[in-house]
Motif scaffolding. Structure first.
Motif, PDB file in Angstrom:
ATOM      1  N   GLU A 143      11.339 -27.965 -32.448  1.00 24.15           N
ATOM      2  CA  GLU A 143      10.474 -27.590 -31.325  1.00 24.15           C
ATOM      3  C   GLU A 143      10.020 -26.144 -31.429  1.00 24.15           C
ATOM      4  OE1 GLU A 143      10.563 -27.886 -26.471  1.00 24.15           O
ATOM      5  OE2 GLU A 143      12.317 -27.068 -27.504  1.00 24.15           O
ATOM      6  N   SER A 144      10.940 -25.248 -31.740  1.00 25.73           N
ATOM      7  CA  SER A 144      10.575 -23.833 -31.809  1.00 25.73           C
ATOM      8  C   SER A 144       9.626 -23.550 -32.968  1.00 25.73           C
ATOM      9  CB  SER A 144      11.830 -22.959 -31.934  1.00 25.73           C
ATOM     10  OG  SER A 144      12.518 -23.219 -33.156  1.00 25.73           O
ATOM     11  N   GLY A 145       9.656 -24.409 -34.010  1.00 26.53           N
ATOM     12  CA  GLY A 145       8.728 -24.249 -35.115  1.00 26.53           C
ATOM     13  C   GLY A 145       7.318 -24.681 -34.776  1.00 26.53           C
ATOM     14  N   GLY A 146       7.183 -25.473 -33.712  1.00 23.95           N
ATOM     15  CA  GLY A 146       5.852 -25.891 -33.291  1.00 23.95           C
ATOM     16  C   GLY A 146       5.646 -27.384 -33.179  1.00 23.95           C
ATOM     17  N   ALA A 147       6.710 -28.175 -33.319  1.00 26.74           N
ATOM     18  CA  ALA A 147       6.571 -29.626 -33.179  1.00 26.74           C
ATOM     19  C   ALA A 147       6.198 -29.975 -31.740  1.00 26.74           C
ATOM     20  CB  ALA A 147       7.858 -30.337 -33.578  1.00 26.74           C
ATOM     21  N   ALA A 148       5.167 -30.794 -31.601  1.00 23.37           N
ATOM     22  CA  ALA A 148       4.684 -31.165 -30.275  1.00 23.37           C
ATOM     23  C   ALA A 148       5.339 -32.441 -29.759  1.00 23.37           C
ATOM     24  CB  ALA A 148       3.167 -31.341 -30.303  1.00 23.37           C
ATOM     25  N   GLN A 149       6.128 -33.085 -30.612  1.00 20.50           N
ATOM     26  CA  GLN A 149       6.724 -34.366 -30.254  1.00 20.50           C
ATOM     27  C   GLN A 149       7.816 -34.674 -31.274  1.00 20.50           C
ATOM     28  OE1 GLN A 149       4.691 -38.343 -31.173  1.00 20.50           O
ATOM     29  NE2 GLN A 149       3.935 -37.846 -29.131  1.00 20.50           N
ATOM     30  N   LEU A 150       8.880 -35.330 -30.830  1.00 22.55           N
ATOM     31  CA  LEU A 150       9.972 -35.699 -31.722  1.00 22.55           C
ATOM     32  C   LEU A 150      10.256 -37.193 -31.591  1.00 22.55           C
ATOM     33  CD1 LEU A 150      12.568 -32.833 -31.034  1.00 22.55           C
ATOM     34  CD2 LEU A 150      10.820 -32.919 -32.830  1.00 22.55           C
ATOM     35  N   VAL A 151      10.459 -37.838 -32.727  1.00 25.66           N
ATOM     36  CA  VAL A 151      10.996 -39.201 -32.747  1.00 25.66           C
ATOM     37  C   VAL A 151      12.424 -39.092 -33.251  1.00 25.66           C
ATOM     38  CG1 VAL A 151      10.863 -41.492 -33.766  1.00 25.66           C
ATOM     39  CG2 VAL A 151       8.759 -40.284 -33.123  1.00 25.66           C
ATOM     40  N   VAL A 152      13.361 -39.635 -32.505  1.00 22.61           N
ATOM     41  CA  VAL A 152      14.771 -39.544 -32.873  1.00 22.61           C
ATOM     42  C   VAL A 152      15.295 -40.923 -33.235  1.00 22.61           C
ATOM     43  CG1 VAL A 152      17.091 -38.910 -32.116  1.00 22.61           C
ATOM     44  CG2 VAL A 152      15.114 -37.547 -31.370  1.00 22.61           C
ATOM     45  N   HIS A 153      15.570 -41.108 -34.535  1.00 26.60           N
ATOM     46  CA  HIS A 153      16.275 -42.314 -34.980  1.00 26.60           C
ATOM     47  C   HIS A 153      17.748 -42.066 -34.676  1.00 26.60           C
ATOM     48  CE1 HIS A 153      16.800 -45.761 -37.992  1.00 26.60           C
ATOM     49  NE2 HIS A 153      17.970 -45.533 -37.433  1.00 26.60           N
ATOM     50  N   ALA A 154      18.308 -42.863 -33.780  1.00 29.75           N
ATOM     51  CA  ALA A 154      19.600 -42.549 -33.184  1.00 29.75           C
ATOM     52  C   ALA A 154      20.789 -42.939 -34.064  1.00 29.75           C
ATOM     53  CB  ALA A 154      19.706 -43.224 -31.820  1.00 29.75           C
ATOM     54  N   ARG A 155      20.729 -42.530 -35.334  1.00 28.22           N
ATOM     55  CA  ARG A 155      21.836 -42.692 -36.270  1.00 28.22           C
ATOM     56  C   ARG A 155      21.804 -41.533 -37.245  1.00 28.22           C
ATOM     57  NH1 ARG A 155      21.172 -49.168 -36.568  1.00 28.22           N
ATOM     58  NH2 ARG A 155      18.988 -48.652 -36.847  1.00 28.22           N
ATOM     59  N   THR A 156      22.924 -41.289 -37.909  1.00 29.04           N
ATOM     60  CA  THR A 156      22.955 -40.273 -38.954  1.00 29.04           C
ATOM     61  C   THR A 156      22.515 -40.890 -40.276  1.00 29.04           C
ATOM     62  OG1 THR A 156      25.229 -40.743 -39.632  1.00 29.04           O
ATOM     63  CG2 THR A 156      24.923 -39.170 -37.815  1.00 29.04           C
ATOM     64  N   LYS A 157      22.357 -40.032 -41.271  1.00 30.50           N
ATOM     65  CA  LYS A 157      22.021 -40.525 -42.605  1.00 30.50           C
ATOM     66  C   LYS A 157      23.118 -41.451 -43.116  1.00 30.50           C
ATOM     67  CE  LYS A 157      21.959 -40.496 -47.269  1.00 30.50           C
ATOM     68  NZ  LYS A 157      22.970 -41.146 -48.099  1.00 30.50           N
ATOM     69  N   LEU A 158      24.357 -41.054 -42.944  1.00 29.28           N
ATOM     70  CA  LEU A 158      25.463 -41.866 -43.454  1.00 29.28           C
ATOM     71  C   LEU A 158      25.600 -43.180 -42.696  1.00 29.28           C
ATOM     72  CD1 LEU A 158      28.275 -39.287 -44.336  1.00 29.28           C
ATOM     73  CD2 LEU A 158      26.427 -40.197 -45.755  1.00 29.28           C
ATOM     74  N   ASP A 159      25.120 -43.218 -41.445  1.00 29.74           N
ATOM     75  CA  ASP A 159      25.109 -44.483 -40.704  1.00 29.74           C
ATOM     76  C   ASP A 159      24.156 -45.481 -41.345  1.00 29.74           C
ATOM     77  OD1 ASP A 159      26.893 -43.636 -38.752  1.00 29.74           O
ATOM     78  OD2 ASP A 159      25.307 -42.926 -37.415  1.00 29.74           O
ATOM     79  N   GLY A 160      23.127 -44.967 -42.017  1.00 31.45           N
ATOM     80  CA  GLY A 160      22.124 -45.852 -42.600  1.00 31.45           C
ATOM     81  C   GLY A 160      21.426 -46.648 -41.520  1.00 31.45           C
ATOM     82  N   TYR A 161      21.498 -47.976 -41.662  1.00 29.65           N
ATOM     83  CA  TYR A 161      20.903 -48.865 -40.663  1.00 29.65           C
ATOM     84  C   TYR A 161      21.965 -49.742 -40.010  1.00 29.65           C
ATOM     85  CZ  TYR A 161      16.475 -47.338 -42.574  1.00 29.65           C
ATOM     86  OH  TYR A 161      15.420 -46.556 -42.979  1.00 29.65           O
ATOM     87  N   LYS A 162      23.219 -49.315 -40.112  1.00 37.68           N
ATOM     88  CA  LYS A 162      24.304 -50.089 -39.519  1.00 37.68           C
ATOM     89  C   LYS A 162      24.287 -49.921 -38.003  1.00 37.68           C
ATOM     90  CE  LYS A 162      27.748 -48.201 -41.702  1.00 37.68           C
ATOM     91  NZ  LYS A 162      27.154 -47.211 -42.601  1.00 37.68           N
TER      92      LYS A 162
END
Length: 330
Positions: free
Chosen positions: A158-177
């Motif tokens: 946000e502070s860098g200038g992003a006007a919108q965020l999409v949050v995939h609610a898992r970590t990388k290690l979670d993958g798609y589990k």
């Protein structure tokens, strides 16, 4: 409420974007990630993965298309974003969520969530290089190995200038589990002022309803759920309006498969086109018994004419294909 179609590399290409947005209910979609590595990208690189840029940056159904970039060099990403804007990109999106090992090893996608300062630098550089009226947005996961830094990363974007965020609610290690940790979407929205979209594990209207109850945000991005149930966005909108919409029947879905195959035969070589239709039909088996039967017939089929016949099409003459990028195998 905004509903977006997720940018899934190797799956949601311009062909599937075209077909899915014809169904309706989708407000905007995003390209597969366009990698920026050792040099700024030139127009051909964008037009290959985003041919919609030559048609006003919209699908045939009129759904706006955003251009997504992936990489770790702030300057090269900024220069590439400027080139995409010159081609007509209405929004520049940045990928900080891809979990693929090959991508992460080359310092792209979710691995950058370990470096919040770099996230800020990337977004700030892209923001400086692009016209002020063109939004810069970002897609992130909750982190690489854990979600402990999720809030810091969101604030850096946000502070860098992003006007919108999409949050995939898992970590990388979670993958798609499963499960997706929707409660973290609420926590992200609490610490940033820009709109936040919830993404991850929304397969049905009930999933969407529970996601909204948990995270409290109105906007969602649908990925595999929409590919598996092409009318999911319409179903959600009907529920939101207090209506009941009958699910799309197999008979209504079949023309979409036929349109997909026609376009795949035109764009891809006969070597790769069969893999693309198998990929989508395999995902449709989640909601359609008829897709299971069709996939059993397609599984080992490589002849394009026989595939056309299985889809109820008259003889289709394959072209040489404009692209030979191999699709994900099933």
């Amino acid at each position: 409420m905004q509903i977006a179609l997720a940018p899934m590399e190797g799956l949601v290409d311009d062909i599937l974007r075209d077909v899915l947005t014809q169904v309706g209910g989708i407000d905007w979609c995003v390209t597969e990630f366009i990698r920026v590595s050792d040099r700024a990208l030139q127009p051909p690189a964008f037009l290959k993965l985003a041919p919609e840029l030559a048609r006003g940056a919209q699908t045939r159904a009129g759904v706006p298309l955003r251009v997504q970039l992936l990489g770790s060099d702030p300057t090269l990403l900024g220069e590439s974003a400027a080139a995409a804007c010159e081609l007509g990109a209405p929004v520049i999106d940045l990928n900080f969520g891809c979990p693929a090992k090959t991508v992460n090893r080359s310092r792209g996608g979710a691995v950058l969530l370990n470096e919040p300062e770099l996230l800020h630098s990337i977004v700030a550089s892209v923001r400086r290089h692009t016209p002020a009226h063109i939004p810069v947005t970002a897609k992130m996961r909750l982190g690489y190995a854990s979600s402990h830094g999720a809030l810091e990363c969101a604030q850096a974007l946000e502070s860098g200038g992003a006007a919108q965020l999409v949050v995939h609610a898992r970590t990388k290690l979670d993958g798609y589990k499963p499960p997706a940790h929707w409660e973290w979407v609420a926590r992200v929205q609490e610490v940033v002022k820009v709109p936040v979209y919830a993404n991850g594990e929304i397969w049905t209207v009930d999933d969407w309803r529970r996601c909204r109850e948990v995270c409290g945000v109105a906007d969602v991005m649908l990925g595999r759920g929409l590919v598996s149930r092409p009318d999911l966005a319409l179903q959600i909108r009907a529920f939101e309006a207090g209506e009941v919409l009958p699910p799309m029947s197999w008979q209504a879905l079949l023309p979409l498969l036929q349109s997909f195959w026609r376009q795949a035969m035109h764009k891809l070589s006969p070597r790769y086109a069969p893999g693309r239709i198998k990929q989508w039909v395999a995902m449709l088996t989640r909601g359609y018994p008829e897709a299971t039967a069709l996939f059993d017939q397609l599984r080992r089929e490589t002849d394009c004419q026989r595939i056309a016949a299985l889809l109820g099409l008259e003889e289709q003459q394959p072209t040489n294909g404009l692209e030979s990028r191999e699709a994900i195998s099933i």
